[in-house]
Write a protein that holds these residues in place. Sequence first.
Motif, PDB file in Angstrom:
ATOM      1  N   MET A 255       7.868   1.347   6.079  1.00  0.00           N
ATOM      2  CA  MET A 255       9.066   0.750   5.496  1.00  0.00           C
ATOM      3  C   MET A 255      10.049   1.853   5.139  1.00  0.00           C
ATOM      4  SD  MET A 255       7.524  -2.427   3.276  1.00  0.00           S
ATOM      5  CE  MET A 255       9.071  -3.351   3.222  1.00  0.00           C
TER       6      MET A 255
ATOM      7  N   TYR B 136       8.213   5.134   3.963  1.00  0.00           N
ATOM      8  CA  TYR B 136       6.844   4.931   3.495  1.00  0.00           C
ATOM      9  C   TYR B 136       5.981   4.577   4.696  1.00  0.00           C
ATOM     10  CZ  TYR B 136       7.491   5.057  -1.556  1.00  0.00           C
ATOM     11  OH  TYR B 136       7.718   5.472  -2.843  1.00  0.00           O
TER      12      TYR B 136
ATOM     13  N   GLU C 258       1.994   2.757   2.704  1.00  0.00           N
ATOM     14  CA  GLU C 258       2.242   2.718   1.257  1.00  0.00           C
ATOM     15  C   GLU C 258       2.360   4.090   0.609  1.00  0.00           C
ATOM     16  OE1 GLU C 258      -0.661  -0.185  -0.342  1.00  0.00           O
ATOM     17  OE2 GLU C 258      -0.727  -0.878   1.743  1.00  0.00           O
TER      18      GLU C 258
ATOM     19  N   GLU D 145       9.609   2.852  -4.547  1.00  0.00           N
ATOM     20  CA  GLU D 145       8.258   2.434  -4.928  1.00  0.00           C
ATOM     21  C   GLU D 145       7.752   1.457  -3.878  1.00  0.00           C
ATOM     22  OE1 GLU D 145       8.116  -0.339  -8.100  1.00  0.00           O
ATOM     23  OE2 GLU D 145       6.020   0.046  -8.599  1.00  0.00           O
ATOM     24  N   CYS D 146       6.497   1.603  -3.495  1.00  0.00           N
ATOM     25  CA  CYS D 146       5.905   0.691  -2.514  1.00  0.00           C
ATOM     26  C   CYS D 146       4.646   0.094  -3.145  1.00  0.00           C
ATOM     27  CB  CYS D 146       5.584   1.430  -1.229  1.00  0.00           C
ATOM     28  SG  CYS D 146       5.109   0.349   0.143  1.00  0.00           S
TER      29      CYS D 146
ATOM     30  N   SER E 209       1.757  -3.307   0.856  1.00  0.00           N
ATOM     31  CA  SER E 209       2.244  -3.129   2.232  1.00  0.00           C
ATOM     32  C   SER E 209       3.409  -4.035   2.600  1.00  0.00           C
ATOM     33  CB  SER E 209       1.098  -3.348   3.219  1.00  0.00           C
ATOM     34  OG  SER E 209       0.587  -4.667   3.086  1.00  0.00           O
TER      35      SER E 209
ATOM     36  N   LEU F  49       8.811  -3.265  -0.930  1.00  0.00           N
ATOM     37  CA  LEU F  49       9.417  -1.959  -1.139  1.00  0.00           C
ATOM     38  C   LEU F  49      10.536  -2.129  -2.159  1.00  0.00           C
ATOM     39  CD1 LEU F  49       9.422   1.012  -0.055  1.00  0.00           C
ATOM     40  CD2 LEU F  49      11.249   0.299   1.500  1.00  0.00           C
TER      41      LEU F  49
ATOM     42  N   CYS G 107      17.108  -2.021   3.997  1.00  0.00           N
ATOM     43  CA  CYS G 107      15.667  -1.819   4.110  1.00  0.00           C
ATOM     44  C   CYS G 107      15.279  -2.123   5.553  1.00  0.00           C
ATOM     45  CB  CYS G 107      14.954  -2.761   3.148  1.00  0.00           C
ATOM     46  SG  CYS G 107      13.153  -2.786   3.305  1.00  0.00           S
TER      47      CYS G 107
ATOM     48  N   SER H 268      11.650  -2.167   8.382  1.00  0.00           N
ATOM     49  CA  SER H 268      10.211  -1.992   8.525  1.00  0.00           C
ATOM     50  C   SER H 268       9.880  -1.854  10.004  1.00  0.00           C
ATOM     51  CB  SER H 268       9.435  -3.164   7.918  1.00  0.00           C
ATOM     52  OG  SER H 268       9.567  -4.337   8.717  1.00  0.00           O
TER      53      SER H 268
END
Lengths: 114, 112
Positions: free
Chosen positions: A32, A49, A52, A67-68, A71, A74, A91, A93
């Motif tokens: 992510m 990330y 994680e 911060e994650c 899974s 985010l 964002c 992924s």
Amino acid sequence: DTEVTQTPKHLVMGMTNKKSLKCEQHMGHRAMYWYKQKAKKPPELMFVYSYEKLSINESVPSRFSPECPNSSLLNLHLHALQPEDSALYLCASSQAVARTDTQYFGPGTRLTVL
Amino acid sequence: QQQVKQSPQSLIVQKGGISIINCAYENTAFDYFPWYQQFPGKGPALLIAIRPDVSEKKEGRFTISFNKSAKQFSLHIMDSQPGDSATYFCAASKAAGNKLTFGGGTRVLVKP
């Protein structure tokens, strides 16, 4: 389903506020990303990330804290931002961090810092 | 340092015409070249991508041409439609980390 959701859509905050941006995906992706996009400019990578764990921090100021929690989620915690931090925060992924793994982007959060 | 240069910055084309966007890169370690399409108020979405061992890739009305020796690649949009009006970004990435380096973007307007 190739959807990445982001909340809120719009956020206005003062320079002393603390706020958070949220991103969620249910595609089973293990990578992510957070990007920042200014008007009429390309997205700029902020954080990556992988499984994680933070794998890339593009020298982003500490007033941005990623911060994650798991899974699928985010977060981007914001504190003591400056007006020049106003931008669209995207964002994304991808399945993993192989270069051929397509990055799926969310619609973004439009942030205005007063 | 801009590692991927994109031109033109904007483009106006008539419906049915061909839109051509060019990109040039400097880093020979790049080995994957995707194109993203972004509509206003939306995030970018992958349109088509190519690897340097292929000189051309076509998907529907969209074609990527790749010239490895010149370190250049281009996107051709055939039979351009008003719905193609968007900003297009070329990008490049290297082997590890899936870190995309974007070009500056091209705003395409297709007039009916």
